[in-house]
Design a protein around this motif. Structure first.
Motif, mmCIF file in Angstrom:
data_model
loop_
_atom_site.group_PDB
_atom_site.id
_atom_site.type_symbol
_atom_site.label_atom_id
_atom_site.label_comp_id
_atom_site.label_asym_id
_atom_site.label_seq_id
_atom_site.Cartn_x
_atom_site.Cartn_y
_atom_site.Cartn_z
ATOM 1 N N TYR A 190 -155.852 -38.199 15.445
ATOM 2 C CA TYR A 190 -155.764 -37.934 14.007
ATOM 3 C C TYR A 190 -154.751 -36.842 13.665
ATOM 4 O O TYR A 190 -154.326 -36.710 12.516
ATOM 5 C CB TYR A 190 -157.137 -37.566 13.448
ATOM 6 C CG TYR A 190 -157.537 -36.123 13.663
ATOM 7 C CD1 TYR A 190 -157.377 -35.178 12.657
ATOM 8 C CD2 TYR A 190 -158.088 -35.699 14.869
ATOM 9 C CE1 TYR A 190 -157.742 -33.855 12.849
ATOM 10 C CE2 TYR A 190 -158.465 -34.401 15.070
ATOM 11 C CZ TYR A 190 -158.287 -33.473 14.067
ATOM 12 O OH TYR A 190 -158.645 -32.161 14.250
ATOM 13 N N HIS A 202 -156.659 -42.471 6.957
ATOM 14 C CA HIS A 202 -156.831 -41.351 7.886
ATOM 15 C C HIS A 202 -158.301 -41.038 8.069
ATOM 16 O O HIS A 202 -158.765 -40.824 9.200
ATOM 17 C CB HIS A 202 -156.080 -40.128 7.349
ATOM 18 C CG HIS A 202 -156.057 -38.969 8.289
ATOM 19 N ND1 HIS A 202 -156.974 -37.943 8.208
ATOM 20 C CD2 HIS A 202 -155.238 -38.662 9.330
ATOM 21 C CE1 HIS A 202 -156.705 -37.058 9.149
ATOM 22 N NE2 HIS A 202 -155.663 -37.462 9.840
ATOM 23 N N GLY A 215 -160.349 -41.639 11.673
ATOM 24 C CA GLY A 215 -160.950 -40.496 12.341
ATOM 25 C C GLY A 215 -162.365 -40.757 12.795
ATOM 26 O O GLY A 215 -162.781 -40.334 13.890
#
Length: 282
Positions: free
Chosen positions: A36, A186, A190
């Motif tokens: 990430y 994102h 994650g």
């Protein structure tokens, strides 16, 4: 991915990005692999990023002893990596929950830290309190966002001790300077890279804030505390207190940034962090 063997025989992996002087990068989560972090907003154009996968995440093996997921025990993994890399001293960069590990490493091995960059730091290891009032005030900076009413209602529920995993998920927009498709992607990616069992054990009995604060007050290495202006997790008022724990700390508040400042303004993040890493160590 390159690998090395930890103190207990667990095989741990790391990746390298870019060229230049190395900087060891510790991800947050807690217990999330390094994917990430990306290339930290282009910092890899200036530095060789040593991107670590904590034990039980990414390519790193699951340890035989689950108690070794505890943050204070992970210090030995960082030291094993330093020895594997052949570094006498190292620049250390950590994000979020990973900053707990970074400061515990600096407490135990201060002579091995050349520079310490704490990005959107957690406060657990150092015992700084973030009050509900500070979190609300930080959240209210986003009151004009279209997603604000639902996210703020979820925040109020969490502050009141109510809510569940869905409630926590509802406050996700507060973690990002822009709640757009890139931020959603994102966030979703994650979750797939986190070891939740390990995360549940990460902080269990790991911290002694008074001793850590006393040790950090003697740290001679320069420290960067980089905070996002609208970061609900690590709001600037609390980050001011974190920076004050170090004799040689610089606090930088990145305008408009959330908990992942390299996503919100990559060029500014990379420039700020590289300027710090290029500075003197003594």
């Amino acid at each position: 991915m390159p690998a090395f063997t930890a103190y207990d025989g667990t095989e741990l992996t790391f990746d390298t990005l870019g060229d230049g002087p190395p900087v060891v990068c510790l991800p947050g989560g807690p217990m999330q692999d390094c994917a990430y972090l990306g290339d930290l907003g282009g910092l890899s154009a200036h530095r060789r990023l040593i991107m670590t996968d904590p034990r039980g995440t990414g390519g790193s093996a699951i340890p035989a002893d689950p108690s070794s997921y505890r943050c204070d025990r992970l210090v030995d993994d960082v030291e094993a990596l330093r020895e594997h890399l052949g570094l006498d001293r190292m620049d250390l960069l950590a994000h979020s929950a990973g900053t707990n590990l970074a400061v515990l490493y600096a407490q135990r091995h201060p002579e091995r830290v050349a520079r310490l960059a704490l990005i959107s730091p957690s406060v657990h290891a150092v015992g700084v309190e973030i009050t509900p009032e500070v979190r609300r005030a930080t959240a209210l900076l986003r009151r004009d966002e279209p997603w604000f009413p639902e996210a703020f209602a979820a925040l109020e529920a969490l502050v009141a001790g109510k809510g569940d995993a869905d409630t926590f998920r509802a406050i996700a927009p507060f973690w990002y300077g822009r709640w757009d498709e890139a931020a959603r992607a994102h966030r979703d990616a994650g979750e797939a890279h986190k070891n939740h069992e390990a995360a549940a054990l990460f902080s269990d009995g790991a911290y002694a804030p008074d001793a850590t604060r006393a040790a950090l007050a003697r740290l001679t290495a320069p420290v960067l505390v980089l905070a996002g202006e609208v970061d609900l997790n690590s709001p600037p008022p609390a980050m001011t207190q974190v920076a004050a724990l170090f004799p040689r700390a610089e606090l930088v508040v990145q305008d408009g940034a959330g908990h992942f400042p390299w996503l919100d303004d990559p060029a500014r993040f990379a420039a700020t962090t590289e300027a710090f890493l290029a500075g003197p160590t003594r």
